[in-house]
Design an enzyme around this catalytic site. Structure first.
Site, PDB file in Angstrom:
ATOM      1  N   LYS A 112       0.847  -1.286   0.021  1.00  0.00           N
ATOM      2  CA  LYS A 112      -0.081   0.103   0.005  1.00  0.00           C
ATOM      3  C   LYS A 112       0.829   1.235  -0.030  1.00  0.00           C
ATOM      4  O   LYS A 112       0.443   2.274  -0.653  1.00  0.00           O
ATOM      5  CB  LYS A 112      -1.054  -0.091   1.342  1.00  0.00           C
ATOM      6  CG  LYS A 112      -2.040  -0.873   0.909  1.00  0.00           C
ATOM      7  CD  LYS A 112      -3.332  -0.812   1.936  1.00  0.00           C
ATOM      8  CE  LYS A 112      -4.305  -1.758   1.648  1.00  0.00           C
ATOM      9  NZ  LYS A 112      -5.524  -1.696   2.667  1.00  0.00           N
ATOM     10  N   LYS A 195      -3.970 -10.837  -6.018  1.00  0.00           N
ATOM     11  CA  LYS A 195      -5.095 -11.536  -5.388  1.00  0.00           C
ATOM     12  C   LYS A 195      -6.320 -10.390  -5.749  1.00  0.00           C
ATOM     13  O   LYS A 195      -6.066  -9.242  -6.165  1.00  0.00           O
ATOM     14  CB  LYS A 195      -4.930 -11.519  -3.664  1.00  0.00           C
ATOM     15  CG  LYS A 195      -4.936 -10.012  -3.337  1.00  0.00           C
ATOM     16  CD  LYS A 195      -5.284 -10.142  -1.496  1.00  0.00           C
ATOM     17  CE  LYS A 195      -5.558  -8.725  -1.130  1.00  0.00           C
ATOM     18  NZ  LYS A 195      -6.504  -8.819  -0.210  1.00  0.00           N
ATOM     19  N   LYS A 198     -10.292  -5.038  -3.630  1.00  0.00           N
ATOM     20  CA  LYS A 198     -11.164  -4.042  -3.931  1.00  0.00           C
ATOM     21  C   LYS A 198     -10.211  -2.732  -4.476  1.00  0.00           C
ATOM     22  O   LYS A 198     -10.883  -1.919  -5.136  1.00  0.00           O
ATOM     23  CB  LYS A 198     -11.559  -3.316  -2.311  1.00  0.00           C
ATOM     24  CG  LYS A 198     -12.375  -4.139  -1.963  1.00  0.00           C
ATOM     25  CD  LYS A 198     -12.949  -3.496  -0.578  1.00  0.00           C
ATOM     26  CE  LYS A 198     -13.141  -4.523   0.325  1.00  0.00           C
ATOM     27  NZ  LYS A 198     -12.817  -3.982   1.739  1.00  0.00           N
TER      28      LYS A 198
END
Ligand code: ADP
Ligand code: TRP
Length: 333
Positions: A112, A195, A198
């Protein structure tokens, strides 16, 4: 000892099939195994850029998704993380016993924060300490999550051990990660090595709980595969990430094993298999979406459920925080 089960999801955007198969489906099955607390992790959601105009609605939406998927508010407590002040309070205490070096190794932080980790916020960096507080505050014994949260839970156990060791106590329960079912890591439909998430840019990479039937058919039709037919053995499947992902999704939705899916579809073309997979997804997701929309039409009812859950959460969290502070030597009445 009776089990206390706690988990949560961030109200960052719509839930997807990975959230459902990796976590939510398991939550539903655990409701008779102990006391369940399912939280909307809104404090975690603000560690990345977010929209303050939609946070409240996203919180209700996640709560509605839990209920629509089968969480029964009469059995489990549904609550909002930011409504229980003890989460932030315990986090500060735990931060004093969390090592920077360990936080720097968290793969979610690295993903992130991206290339410019120097500019990442302290909130994003300390995300796993807040998550440890979420779990330890309730003395949770079991935490049902997808595979990607395993590292965070190992850190939570580590922090709990540090506390117990430093203050020579057995106060905090060491939580067990519960990573169950065939689909603990659902992959992107565009890339079998990433993966399903969202935050992935392409909406075609995931099936959202809110997608309608036509869109689900389209997404599976366009899902990346290789030029070969459906694998006819587990060994063959394991060498082909995209094919493996689709078989894993099918097996999890149908509550069957990968072997059984291969026995039915192995050697056939992907066209028919993808059609069957889309039908199965629609059969599972359409009723959930419908229930979710019905619940969202009555926000006052969702709010009442969350208020009740908040009250139960505070009832547990208050005394645990107080006891932890006493152990640490704070002045407490
Ligand atoms: P995301 O990673 O999509 O932002 P969250 O971080 O809110 O979703 O995850 C909520 C729950 O769903 C966690 O328990 C997480 O482990 C699980 N989960 C998320 N993505 C997947 C996936 N692709 N496969 C299986 N479980 C997943
Ligand atoms: N970090 C989790 C995720 O991204 C969400 C979460 C926050 C959580 N606090 C938690 C999960 C406590 C389990 C227990 O999915």
């Amino acid at each position: 000892m009776t089990k206390r089960i706690l988990s949560g999801m961030q109200p960052t955007s719509h839930l997807h099939l990975g959230n459902y198969l990796g976590a939510l489906k398991n939550w539903v099955g655990l409701q008779d195994e102990g006391e369940c607390l399912y939280m909307v992790a809104d404090l975690h959601a603000i560690t990345m850029p977010y929209d303050q105009d939609t946070l409240k609605q996203a919180t209700r939406e996640i709560a509605a998704a839990y209920i629509a998927a089968g969480v029964d508010p009469d059995k489990a407590s549904l609550f909002v993380q930011s409504s229980v002040a003890e989460h932030s309070q315990l986090m500060w205490l735990l931060a004093t016993m969390s090592q920077m070096g360990k936080l720097e190794r968290m793969t979610q932080f690295k993903d992130k924060a991206g290339k410019d980790a120097e500019r990442a916020g302290l909130g994003l960096f300390s995300y796993p300490v807040l998550m440890a507080a979420d779990v330890l505050l309730y003395q949770a014994t079991d935490v049902p999550v997808g595979d990607d949260q395993k590292q965070h839970l190992e850190l939570a156990r580590d922090i709990a051990s540090t506390f117990n060791h430093r203050y020579d106590t057995e106060f905090f329960t060491l939580p067990e990660p519960m990573i169950k079912g065939g689909a603990t890591r659902v992959m992107s439909l565009r890339d079998g090595t990433q993966k399903m998430s969202k935050s992935a840019e392409s909406d075609m990479s995931r099936i959202n709980l809110t997608d309608d039937a036509d869109l689900i058919v389209k997404k599976f039709k366009k899902a990346k595969t290789d030029p070969h037919p459906v694998p006819d053995s587990i060994d063959n499947m394991n060498e082909r990430p995209e094919a493996k992902n689709l078989i894993t999704i099918y097996a999890a939705l149908a509550d069957r094993s990968a072997e059984q899916v291969i026995a039915e579809f192995g050697g056939k073309g992907f066209g028919d298999f993808k059609k069957a997979l889309a039908e199965l997804s629609i059969a599972t997701l359409a009723p959930i979406t419908e229930r979710m929309n019905a619940l969202l039409a009555n926000p006052a009812e969702i709010d009442a459920i969350l208020e009740k859950g908040n009250a139960r959460a505070r009832e547990i969290a208050g005394p645990v925080l107080k006891d932890a502070m006493k152990i640490m030597g704070f002045w407490q009445k």
